[in-house]
Design a protein around this motif. Structure first.
Motif, PDB file in Angstrom:
ATOM      1  N   ASN A  36      -6.933  -3.166   3.520  1.00  0.00           N
ATOM      2  CA  ASN A  36      -7.931  -4.188   3.167  1.00  0.00           C
ATOM      3  C   ASN A  36      -8.091  -4.288   1.662  1.00  0.00           C
ATOM      4  N   ILE A  37      -8.123  -3.124   0.995  1.00  0.00           N
ATOM      5  CA  ILE A  37      -8.294  -3.130  -0.458  1.00  0.00           C
ATOM      6  C   ILE A  37      -7.073  -3.737  -1.132  1.00  0.00           C
ATOM      7  N   SER A  38      -5.896  -3.304  -0.686  1.00  0.00           N
ATOM      8  CA  SER A  38      -4.694  -3.651  -1.437  1.00  0.00           C
ATOM      9  C   SER A  38      -4.102  -5.001  -1.047  1.00  0.00           C
ATOM     10  N   ASP A  39      -4.594  -5.601   0.044  1.00  0.00           N
ATOM     11  CA  ASP A  39      -4.023  -6.889   0.458  1.00  0.00           C
ATOM     12  C   ASP A  39      -4.299  -7.986  -0.557  1.00  0.00           C
ATOM     13  N   GLY A  40      -5.438  -7.890  -1.239  1.00  0.00           N
ATOM     14  CA  GLY A  40      -5.776  -8.918  -2.209  1.00  0.00           C
ATOM     15  C   GLY A  40      -4.948  -8.864  -3.478  1.00  0.00           C
ATOM     16  N   LEU A  41      -4.283  -7.730  -3.694  1.00  0.00           N
ATOM     17  CA  LEU A  41      -3.517  -7.584  -4.929  1.00  0.00           C
ATOM     18  C   LEU A  41      -2.202  -8.355  -4.849  1.00  0.00           C
ATOM     19  N   GLU A  42      -1.713  -8.727  -6.046  1.00  0.00           N
ATOM     20  CA  GLU A  42      -0.442  -9.435  -6.087  1.00  0.00           C
ATOM     21  C   GLU A  42       0.721  -8.499  -5.822  1.00  0.00           C
ATOM     22  N   ASN A  43       0.535  -7.214  -6.223  1.00  0.00           N
ATOM     23  CA  ASN A  43       1.621  -6.254  -6.116  1.00  0.00           C
ATOM     24  C   ASN A  43       1.876  -5.905  -4.647  1.00  0.00           C
ATOM     25  N   SER A  44       3.004  -6.380  -4.128  1.00  0.00           N
ATOM     26  CA  SER A  44       3.256  -6.186  -2.710  1.00  0.00           C
ATOM     27  C   SER A  44       3.756  -4.782  -2.411  1.00  0.00           C
ATOM     28  N   GLN A  45       4.113  -4.029  -3.470  1.00  0.00           N
ATOM     29  CA  GLN A  45       4.617  -2.676  -3.252  1.00  0.00           C
ATOM     30  C   GLN A  45       3.557  -1.750  -2.676  1.00  0.00           C
ATOM     31  N   ILE A  46       2.302  -2.035  -3.024  1.00  0.00           N
ATOM     32  CA  ILE A  46       1.222  -1.180  -2.536  1.00  0.00           C
ATOM     33  C   ILE A  46       1.198  -1.182  -1.017  1.00  0.00           C
ATOM     34  N   ASP A  78       3.275  -5.265 -15.675  1.00  0.00           N
ATOM     35  CA  ASP A  78       3.560  -5.317 -14.248  1.00  0.00           C
ATOM     36  C   ASP A  78       4.732  -4.401 -13.905  1.00  0.00           C
ATOM     37  N   LEU A  79       5.779  -4.519 -14.726  1.00  0.00           N
ATOM     38  CA  LEU A  79       6.971  -3.700 -14.519  1.00  0.00           C
ATOM     39  C   LEU A  79       6.629  -2.215 -14.628  1.00  0.00           C
ATOM     40  N   GLY A  80       5.875  -1.879 -15.690  1.00  0.00           N
ATOM     41  CA  GLY A  80       5.487  -0.481 -15.875  1.00  0.00           C
ATOM     42  C   GLY A  80       4.707   0.043 -14.679  1.00  0.00           C
ATOM     43  N   GLY A  81       3.773  -0.758 -14.193  1.00  0.00           N
ATOM     44  CA  GLY A  81       2.984  -0.348 -13.029  1.00  0.00           C
ATOM     45  C   GLY A  81       3.855  -0.110 -11.820  1.00  0.00           C
ATOM     46  N   LYS A  82       4.824  -1.020 -11.621  1.00  0.00           N
ATOM     47  CA  LYS A  82       5.703  -0.876 -10.453  1.00  0.00           C
ATOM     48  C   LYS A  82       6.504   0.404 -10.535  1.00  0.00           C
ATOM     49  N   GLN A 111      -3.118  15.547   3.230  1.00  0.00           N
ATOM     50  CA  GLN A 111      -4.202  15.132   2.333  1.00  0.00           C
ATOM     51  C   GLN A 111      -3.669  14.736   0.965  1.00  0.00           C
ATOM     52  N   GLU A 112      -2.611  15.448   0.517  1.00  0.00           N
ATOM     53  CA  GLU A 112      -2.064  15.136  -0.806  1.00  0.00           C
ATOM     54  C   GLU A 112      -1.445  13.740  -0.811  1.00  0.00           C
ATOM     55  N   PHE A 113      -0.890  13.357   0.333  1.00  0.00           N
ATOM     56  CA  PHE A 113      -0.307  12.024   0.433  1.00  0.00           C
ATOM     57  C   PHE A 113      -1.380  10.951   0.301  1.00  0.00           C
ATOM     58  N   LEU A 114      -2.511  11.201   0.948  1.00  0.00           N
ATOM     59  CA  LEU A 114      -3.575  10.192   0.881  1.00  0.00           C
ATOM     60  C   LEU A 114      -4.122  10.097  -0.535  1.00  0.00           C
ATOM     61  N   LYS A 115      -4.147  11.256  -1.233  1.00  0.00           N
ATOM     62  CA  LYS A 115      -4.562  11.233  -2.636  1.00  0.00           C
ATOM     63  C   LYS A 115      -3.625  10.342  -3.439  1.00  0.00           C
ATOM     64  N   ILE A 116      -2.334  10.540  -3.212  1.00  0.00           N
ATOM     65  CA  ILE A 116      -1.334   9.722  -3.911  1.00  0.00           C
ATOM     66  C   ILE A 116      -1.549   8.246  -3.570  1.00  0.00           C
ATOM     67  N   LEU A 117      -1.841   7.996  -2.319  1.00  0.00           N
ATOM     68  CA  LEU A 117      -2.043   6.609  -1.875  1.00  0.00           C
ATOM     69  C   LEU A 117      -3.207   5.965  -2.624  1.00  0.00           C
ATOM     70  N   ILE A 118      -4.307   6.718  -2.741  1.00  0.00           N
ATOM     71  CA  ILE A 118      -5.476   6.176  -3.441  1.00  0.00           C
ATOM     72  C   ILE A 118      -5.149   5.939  -4.913  1.00  0.00           C
ATOM     73  N   LYS A 119      -4.404   6.900  -5.505  1.00  0.00           N
ATOM     74  CA  LYS A 119      -4.013   6.741  -6.902  1.00  0.00           C
ATOM     75  C   LYS A 119      -3.148   5.498  -7.084  1.00  0.00           C
ATOM     76  N   ILE A 120      -2.225   5.307  -6.173  1.00  0.00           N
ATOM     77  CA  ILE A 120      -1.326   4.151  -6.278  1.00  0.00           C
ATOM     78  C   ILE A 120      -2.135   2.858  -6.219  1.00  0.00           C
ATOM     79  N   THR A 121      -3.092   2.825  -5.292  1.00  0.00           N
ATOM     80  CA  THR A 121      -3.921   1.623  -5.173  1.00  0.00           C
ATOM     81  C   THR A 121      -4.691   1.368  -6.478  1.00  0.00           C
ATOM     82  N   GLY A 122      -5.209   2.459  -7.069  1.00  0.00           N
ATOM     83  CA  GLY A 122      -5.934   2.317  -8.320  1.00  0.00           C
ATOM     84  C   GLY A 122      -5.043   1.803  -9.440  1.00  0.00           C
ATOM     85  N   ILE A 123      -3.831   2.350  -9.505  1.00  0.00           N
ATOM     86  CA  ILE A 123      -2.883   1.896 -10.532  1.00  0.00           C
ATOM     87  C   ILE A 123      -2.607   0.409 -10.359  1.00  0.00           C
TER      88      ILE A 123
END
Lengths: 290, 128
Positions: free
Chosen positions: A109-119, B101-105, B65-77
Motif C-alpha cells: 500500500n505504501i509503495s504502490d504510490g511511488l514511481e519506482n516499480s522496483q520497490i 533516480d539511478l542512484g536510488g535504484k 526479521q532482518e529481511f523485513l528491516k531491509i524491506l522497510i529501508k528500501i521503501t524509505g529510500i
C-alpha cells in the motif's frame, strides 16, 4: 483312629506357622535391581525418551510402578502431543504466513504510490522468500520423515521376516511360508530403496523447480516441475503395480479370497492410498480376481 | 486535521510563489523546496506508526526479521529518492533528477542482494 490322625494333621498343617523371609521387600527389590542391572538400563533408556517424553522421569516411574501408585494422568496428553506435533507445527507456520501477508499488504500500500516499480518487485521477492522458507522447513521435515519411515519399514521387515518364517513353519503353515519367496524379499527391499533414493530426490527437484519458476514471470519452467511431479506419481504407481503383480504370481494368496473380500480390498486400496490409490486399486482387483 | 494543515501550507506556498514570481522568479524554487520539506516531515511522523506496527508484526515471526528491516529501508529510500527527483524536476533540472533516480535504484539493488542470495540458498538447500 484314622479319622482323628487325619483331622489332627489337617489342623496342624493349617495352624502351623513358619517364618516368612520375604517381609523386607525393599531390600529384595534393591537386590533384584542390582542383579538385573535395571538402574543401568533406565539410565541408558533415558537417552531415547528424553526427546519425546521430556516430562516423564523413568526412574520415578519405575519406583511408582513397584509401589503400585503409578500416575498416568499426563500420559494421554503427551501421546496426543506426539501425534499432533506435525499438525501443530503446520498450523503455527500458517499463522506466520498470515503475518507475512499482512506486512506485505501494508508495505505494498505504501509503495504502490511511488514511481519506482522496483520497490514492488523487491517486496514481492522478500515476501515470497519468507513464505517459501517457512514452507520449505515444513516440507523438508516431511521428506525426512518419509525417508526415515521408508528405511525403518524396510529394516523392520528384513529383521522380522526370518523370525516370522521360522514361526510359520514351526506352527505348520508351511504353504504360507513358502509363498514368501526370496523374490518378495528382494521386491520389498528394492521398493524401499527405490522410493528413498529415486523418488524423493525427484520430488525435491520438482519442488525446487516450482519455487524458481514463480520468481519471475519471464522464465517459465513450471511445466518442467509439473512434469517431475506427475512422473513421480506414475513411477510410484508402476512400481507398486509391479509389486502387487509379483505378490500375486508368487503367492497362493488368492485362493481363499472371495468376491466380497476382493471388492472390499479394492475399495479400501482405492480410497485410502493417496495419489496412486486409483491405479493400484484396479491392479489389486485384477490380481485378486485371477 | 493533518490533511487540512498540509492543504493550508500548500495553498499558502502556491500563493506566495505566484506573487513572488512577478518580482523575483528565482526565489520561487526555494519556497517550493521548503514547502515540500515541511510537508514530508509532517508525513514521516505519521509513517512511524505504520513502521512500528510492522516491526511489532515481524517480532511475531521466528525468522526473516532482518529481511523485513531491509524491506522497510528500501521503501524509505524509494520515498526519499522520489521526493528529491520531484524537487529537481520542479527546478527544471530533470537530468540531475534522473541521476538521483539511478542512484536510488542501484542502492536498492545493492541492499536487496542478501534477500536474493538467501532465496538461492533456500533453493539449493532443497536440492538433493
Amino acid at each position: 483312629m484314622k479319622k482323628i490322625i487325619f483331622v489332627l494333621t489337617f489342623f496342624l498343617t493349617i495352624t502351623y506357622s513358619i517364618t516368612s523371609y520375604g517381609t523386607d521387600t525393599n531390600n529384595i527389590i534393591k537386590e533384584q535391581e542390582q542383579n538385573l542391572g535395571i538402574t543401568e538400563f533406565i539410565k541408558e533408556s533415558k537417552k531415547y525418551t528424553e526427546e519425546t517424553f521430556s516430562d516423564v522421569d523413568l526412574s520415578t516411574l519405575y519406583k511408582d510402578a513397584i509401589s503400585g501408585d503409578i500416575n498416568v494422568d499426563g500420559a494421554l496428553g503427551t501421546i496426543l502431543k506426539l501425534t499432533g506435533n506435525e499438525v501443530a507445527h503446520a498450523i503455527r507456520s500458517l499463522g506466520y504466513i498470515l503475518v507475512i501477508i499482512i506486512i506485505h499488504s501494508i508495505i505494498k500500500n505504501i509503495s504502490d504510490g511511488l514511481e519506482n516499480s522496483q520497490i514492488g518487485e523487491m517486496t514481492y521477492y522478500v515476501v515470497y522468500i519468507l513464505i517459501a522458507t517457512l514452507i520449505m522447513t515444513n516440507f523438508s521435515e516431511m521428506i525426512n520423515l518419509i525417508r526415515e519411515t521408508t528405511n525403518n519399514l524396510v529394516g523392520f521387515l528384513n529383521s522380522l521376516l526370518p523370525i516370522l518364517l521360522a514361526l510359520m513353519i514351526t506352527t505348520g503353515n508351511i504353504v504360507t511360508a513358502s509363498t514368501v519367496q526370496p523374490v518378495l524379499l528382494i521386491a520389498i527391499t528394492l521398493i524401499g530403496n527405490f522410493i528413498s533414493s529415486v523418488l524423493l530426490p525427484l520430488v525435491l527437484i520438482g519442488t525446487a523447480l516450482g519455487i524458481i519458476s514463480k520468481i519471475s514471470d519471464k522464465v517459465q519452467i513450471s511445466k518442467l516441475s509439473k512434469f517431475f511431479k506427475s512422473s513421480v506419481v506414475w513411477i510410484l504407481g508402476i512400481v507398486l503395480t509391479i509389486f502387487v503383480g509379483i505378490l500375486s504370481l508368487e503367492g497362493t494368496l488368492t485362493s481363499s479370497v472371495d468376491g466380497l473380500t476382493a471388492k472390499t480390498t479394492k475399495a479400501i486400496v482405492t480410497s485410502t492410498i493417496p495419489v496412486v490409490g486409483k491405479l493400484l486399486g484396479e491392479t489389486v482387483d485384477a490380481v485378486l480376481r485371477l | 486535521m493533518e490533511i487540512i494543515k498540509i492543504i493550508g501550507i500548500a495553498i499558502l506556498a502556491v500563493v506566495m510563489i505566484i506573487i513572488i514570481k512577478q518580482y523575483k522568479p528565482e526565489f520561487a524554487i526555494y519556497i517550493s523546496i521548503i514547502t515540500s520539506i515541511i510537508i514530508i516531515s509532517m508525513i514521516i511522523s505519521k509513517l512511524s506508526g505504520t513502521i512500528s506496527l510492522l516491526s511489532n508484526l515481524s517480532n511475531k515471526l521466528n525468522s526473516g526479521q532482518e529481511f523485513l528491516k531491509i524491506l522497510i529501508k528500501i521503501t524509505g529510500i524509494a520515498f526519499l529518492t522520489e521526493f528529491a527527483v520531484s524537487i529537481c524536476k520542479d527546478a527544471g533540472e530533470s537530468a540531475i533528477g534522473s541521476k538521483i533516480d539511478l542512484g536510488g535504484k542501484i542502492i536498492i539493488i545493492a541492499m536487496s542482494i542478501p534477500i536474493i542470495s538467501s532465496m538461492l540458498e533456500t533453493v539449493i538447500q532443497i536440492l538433493p
